[in-house]
Design an enzyme around this catalytic site. Structure first.
Site, PDB file in Angstrom:
ATOM      1  CE1 TYR A 149     -14.579  -4.575 -10.284  1.00  7.54           C
ATOM      2  CE2 TYR A 149     -13.456  -2.467 -10.512  1.00  7.54           C
ATOM      3  CZ  TYR A 149     -14.474  -3.322 -10.875  1.00  7.54           C
ATOM      4  OH  TYR A 149     -15.366  -2.932 -11.841  1.00  7.54           O
ATOM      5  CG  HIS A 200     -17.553  19.447 -43.395  1.00  8.67           C
ATOM      6  ND1 HIS A 200     -17.248  18.105 -43.284  1.00  8.67           N
ATOM      7  CD2 HIS A 200     -18.905  19.543 -43.276  1.00  8.67           C
ATOM      8  CE1 HIS A 200     -18.373  17.424 -43.090  1.00  8.67           C
ATOM      9  NE2 HIS A 200     -19.387  18.277 -43.084  1.00  8.67           N
ATOM     10  CG  ASN A 208     -18.177   6.005 -16.062  1.00  4.15           C
ATOM     11  OD1 ASN A 208     -17.126   6.043 -16.690  1.00  4.15           O
ATOM     12  ND2 ASN A 208     -18.218   5.760 -14.762  1.00  4.15           N
ATOM     13  CB  ILE A 243     -22.810 -18.454 -16.174  1.00  2.00           C
ATOM     14  CG1 ILE A 243     -21.764 -17.734 -15.319  1.00  2.00           C
ATOM     15  CG2 ILE A 243     -23.834 -17.491 -16.687  1.00  2.00           C
ATOM     16  CD1 ILE A 243     -20.869 -16.823 -16.138  1.00  2.00           C
ATOM     17  N   GLY A 271     -13.679  13.552  -4.732  1.00  2.00           N
ATOM     18  CA  GLY A 271     -14.565  13.499  -5.901  1.00  2.00           C
ATOM     19  C   GLY A 271     -14.039  14.224  -7.118  1.00  2.00           C
ATOM     20  CE1 TYR A 329     -11.021   1.603  -6.540  1.00  2.00           C
ATOM     21  CE2 TYR A 329     -10.198   3.781  -5.928  1.00  2.00           C
ATOM     22  CZ  TYR A 329     -11.010   2.978  -6.710  1.00  2.00           C
ATOM     23  OH  TYR A 329     -11.815   3.548  -7.667  1.00  2.00           O
ATOM     24  CB  THR A 352     -14.681  -2.763 -18.862  1.00  2.00           C
ATOM     25  OG1 THR A 352     -14.768  -1.672 -17.940  1.00  2.00           O
ATOM     26  CG2 THR A 352     -13.346  -3.447 -18.669  1.00  2.00           C
ATOM     27  CB  SER A 353     -14.268   2.566 -19.905  1.00  2.00           C
ATOM     28  OG  SER A 353     -14.907   2.498 -18.639  1.00  2.00           O
ATOM     29  CD  GLU A 354     -12.234   0.080 -13.877  1.00  2.00           C
ATOM     30  OE1 GLU A 354     -11.048  -0.251 -13.716  1.00  2.00           O
ATOM     31  OE2 GLU A 354     -12.873   0.767 -13.065  1.00  2.00           O
ATOM     32  CB  VAL A 366     -13.907   8.164  -2.981  1.00  2.00           C
ATOM     33  CG1 VAL A 366     -12.553   7.458  -2.881  1.00  2.00           C
ATOM     34  CG2 VAL A 366     -14.998   7.316  -2.339  1.00  2.00           C
ATOM     35  NE  ARG A 383     -12.243   4.497 -16.557  1.00  2.00           N
ATOM     36  CZ  ARG A 383     -12.690   3.997 -15.417  1.00  2.00           C
ATOM     37  NH1 ARG A 383     -13.988   3.892 -15.217  1.00  2.00           N
ATOM     38  NH2 ARG A 383     -11.863   3.620 -14.457  1.00  2.00           N
TER      39      ARG A 383
END
EC number: 2.1.2.13
Length: 663
Positions: free
Chosen positions: A400, A104, A494, A371, A533, A615, A434-436, A530, A621
């Site tokens: 969802y 570099h 996020n 909308i 975690g 779910y 979305t990251s989803e 959940v 992610r």
């Protein structure tokens, strides 16, 4: 030692020659095809390989699984990258047994990224150098093998400095390659606190802004002079390029950009005076400054600067339509656009609590509406505005599974109407993917252009949000390819900060994770983790996210057209449990702590009992942000702990103000 090499430019040729002289067995070389639009002043790696009978390739995507497999079959002990322009994915970096190494053109950790030699000159540095380091997924961040410093002289240009760095690279490789081959390698981790990152430069970055100090402008001239496109300004609409300059410390009472004299050609700056020693009018020859002044009719008292026709065009503010303007992203983006002063914001939402502070601003126009109902208003304003951001969506996981059809109707069907209006009226759309959409992707980091989008079975309704967004991404992409829709897709990872959701929405379970955890602290109820975690996320400060989104709207050099861009902070990766522990520590230390009940502890709950049937969670992610770095010259800077503290403070202040705190 068997090696595979990725190389380009003079430094690439230097690296290959050094490897051959050190007795390395080069099995294959990967390079880039020459760009006919580029002024190629440097040596050809392909020609050098032909002279040495080395197999050389120029794949369109070296990270394609087919090429990865071919490299794996070569079984190299080491990889070397010498000024190769593309990032190598972890799958390639994991192949060699000894390691992967990059050369570099700076003294790392300073000047990571692209064009370090040019940037050093732009910034007026007195020293740079060359670094041989380990390659990691994060660019230019691996442990250092060796470095060699290079002094920058006052009269150095990018070309002369490149020559110095090339000689330093040769000397460094001659010294280090035999050691590496013998296994005598000592690695020094980089000091992240001293790291700096710079993005690629474009010809447009060479514009001279005369309100800057003369010394800065002189540094820009020498950073981009021949063989680069050059620093430039305009006399009216006619472009003039400055190839050589001097700067003088003398002050002038004239406005920046004013011609002070024709011979020598001197221009007033924000501080000091710039003398144009040599330059070139558009379509003209390389001439001395005085002749350039005569050719362009420049006389004392005239002004040069931005292109006249562009200045007239910029007199009209860019009109941005934000649907969902009262939401988390919408209200923060509005603030950034209004602060800039170059934008007029038209917003629609079903409430105004977060944007009330902008009401009355001359460049902010708000209408309360839905909308799905105000279709005529929306179509009219899409036709009227320049940039469209449809930010309306249901984006909280519990919905969802609780309201999957409503998620589909709003997130897909209503937004599809917006997309089609943009096609109809030839408007630019910046769409929040979305990251989803990556779902349960098994890559280490999620890449916009190559990662697989993996979702669960039909009976897991939580994926309806992910696939609704993904389908819209695909529809938008198809409209871009088939009907010329100008679009950019951005994928937030996020984002957190003040005004994220509300405690009221958390009370009905319709909020993001951190808001729910803060509600537990405010109400004195157990923090519910959940499934323990353990799920990991990369948390991004809203200020970092909005800055990236603002740069997408700016769209310098139209870089973002037709692109998908992850916006996240891969360095802020933590589990939900870790985030909760940091949040608790900051809550206990907060000045308003006494207003709230004692901490009620952590409670582990199953996802089914919290979210209901249907779910399914995601273990990690993590975004690749190579596109954001390349297209936006953007890097996130705010650490997760600071973001958590700011978010917590916002909600606690609000709870005390509204009297929600514990009696």
């Amino acid at each position: 030692m068997k090696v595979v090499v990725f190389a380009y430019h003079d430094i690439g040729c230097t690296g290959i020659e050094a490897l051959l002289e050190a007795g390395y067995e080069i099995q294959a070389v990967f390079t880039h095809a020459d760009d006919p639009g580029e002024n190629r002043f440097f040596g050809s790696v392909a020609q050098l390989c032909a002279e040495h009978n080395l197999p050389v390739y120029s794949p369109e995507d070296v990270n394609h699984p087919l090429w990865i497999e071919r490299i794996r079959e070569l079984a190299p002990q080491a990889l070397f990258s010498f000024y190769y322009r593309n990032m190598l994915k972890q799958a390639i970096l994991d192949i060699p047994t000894v390691g992967a190494f990059n050369l570099h053109g700076s003294l790392l950790p300073a000047y990571r990224g692209r064009a370090p030699i040019n940037w050093c000159l732009v910034n007026g540095e007195a020293e740079t150098g060359i670094t041989l380091h380990q390659m990691t997924a994060k660019p230019d961040a691996g442990a250092i093998v060796a470095q060699q410093a290079v002094t920058i002289a006052d009269d150095d240009t990018a070309l002369t400095l490149h020559g110095k760095v090339r000689l330093a690279a040769r000397a460094l490789l001659e010294q280090e390659l035999p050691k590496l081959r013998a296994g005598d390698i000592r690695l020094t981790p980089q000091d992240e606190s001293k790291a700096s990152y710079y993005g690629r430069r474009t010809p447009a970055d060479g514009e001279l802004h005369w309100h800057r100090p003369a010394r800065e402008l002189h540094n820009l001239v020498r950073a981009v002079t021949q063989p680069y496109p050059g620093a430039f300004s305009f006399a009216g609409d006619r472009k003039l390029t400055v190839w050589k300059s001097h700067w003088l410390a003398q002050q002038s009472d004239k406005q920046p950009g004013t011609i002070l004299s024709q011979e020598p050609l001197r221009i007033a700056c924000g501080e000091g005076v710039l003398e144009i020693v040599a330059g070139q009018a558009e379509g003209g020859l390389y001439v001395r400054g005085a002749q350039l002044a005569r050719e362009l009719g420049l006389v004392e008292g005239m002004k040069i600067g931005a292109k006249a026709s562009n200045a007239l065009r910029k007199a009209r503010l860019t009109r941005v339509l934000i649907l969902g303007v009262n939401g988390f992203i919408g209200n923060h983006l509005t603030e950034r656009l209004l602060q800039d002063g170059g934008y007029e914001v038209y917003g629609l939402d079903i409430g105004s609590s977060a944007v009330d502070r902008f009401i009355g601003h001359p460049n902010f126009h708000f209408v309360e509406g839905d909308i799905s109902i105000h279709t005529e208003w929306i179509e009219y304003h899409i036709k009227k505005c320049d940039v469209i951001l449809p930010l309306v969506a249901i984006a909280t996981p519990i919905e969802y599974t609780r309201n999957p059809l409503r998620v589909f109707e709003l997130d897909f069907e209503e937004n599809l109407k917006i997309v089609r209006y943009c096609v109809k009226y030839h408007k630019r759309i910046i769409f929040p993917s979305t990251s989803e959409v990556y779902g349960m992707c098994d890559d280490h980091s999620f890449d916009e252009d190559s990662s697989r989008l993996i979702v669960g079975p039909i009976n897991k309704q939580r994926w309806i949000y992910s696939v609704s967004k993904q389908l819209l991404d695909r529809v938008i992409w198809a409209y871009g390819k088939k009907e010329g829709l100008n679009f950019t897709l951005f994928r937030p990872f996020n984002w957190m900060g003040p005004r994220l959701d509300s405690l009221d929405s958390a009370r009905i379970g319709s909020s993001r994770a951190i808001t729910q955890l803060i509600l537990n602290l405010v109400d004195g109820t157990p923090i519910q983790l959940v499934d323990g975690g353990a799920q990991k996320r990369c948390f991004t400060d809203i200020e970092d996210g909005i800055e990236a989104l603002f740069r997408i709207i700016e769209n310098k050099e139209n870089r973002c057209d037709g692109q998908i861009i992850n916006i996240g902070n891969p360095d802020n990766e933590a589990s939900i449990q870790q985030m909760a522990e940091i949040l608790l520590a900051k809550f206990e230390a907060h000045p308003l702590r006494d207003h709230f009940p004692p901490f009620a502890g952590f409670k582990l709950v199953e996802s089914k009992s919290f979210y209901g049937d249907g779910y399914q969670d995601v273990s990690h992610r993590r975004p690749s942000i190579a596109n954001a770095r390349r297209l936006l010259d953007w890097e996130p800077t705010i650490e997760m702990e600071e973001t958590i503290g700011n978010t917590l403070d916002f909600f606690l202040q609000g709870a005390v103000t509204t009297g929600v705190e514990h009696d």
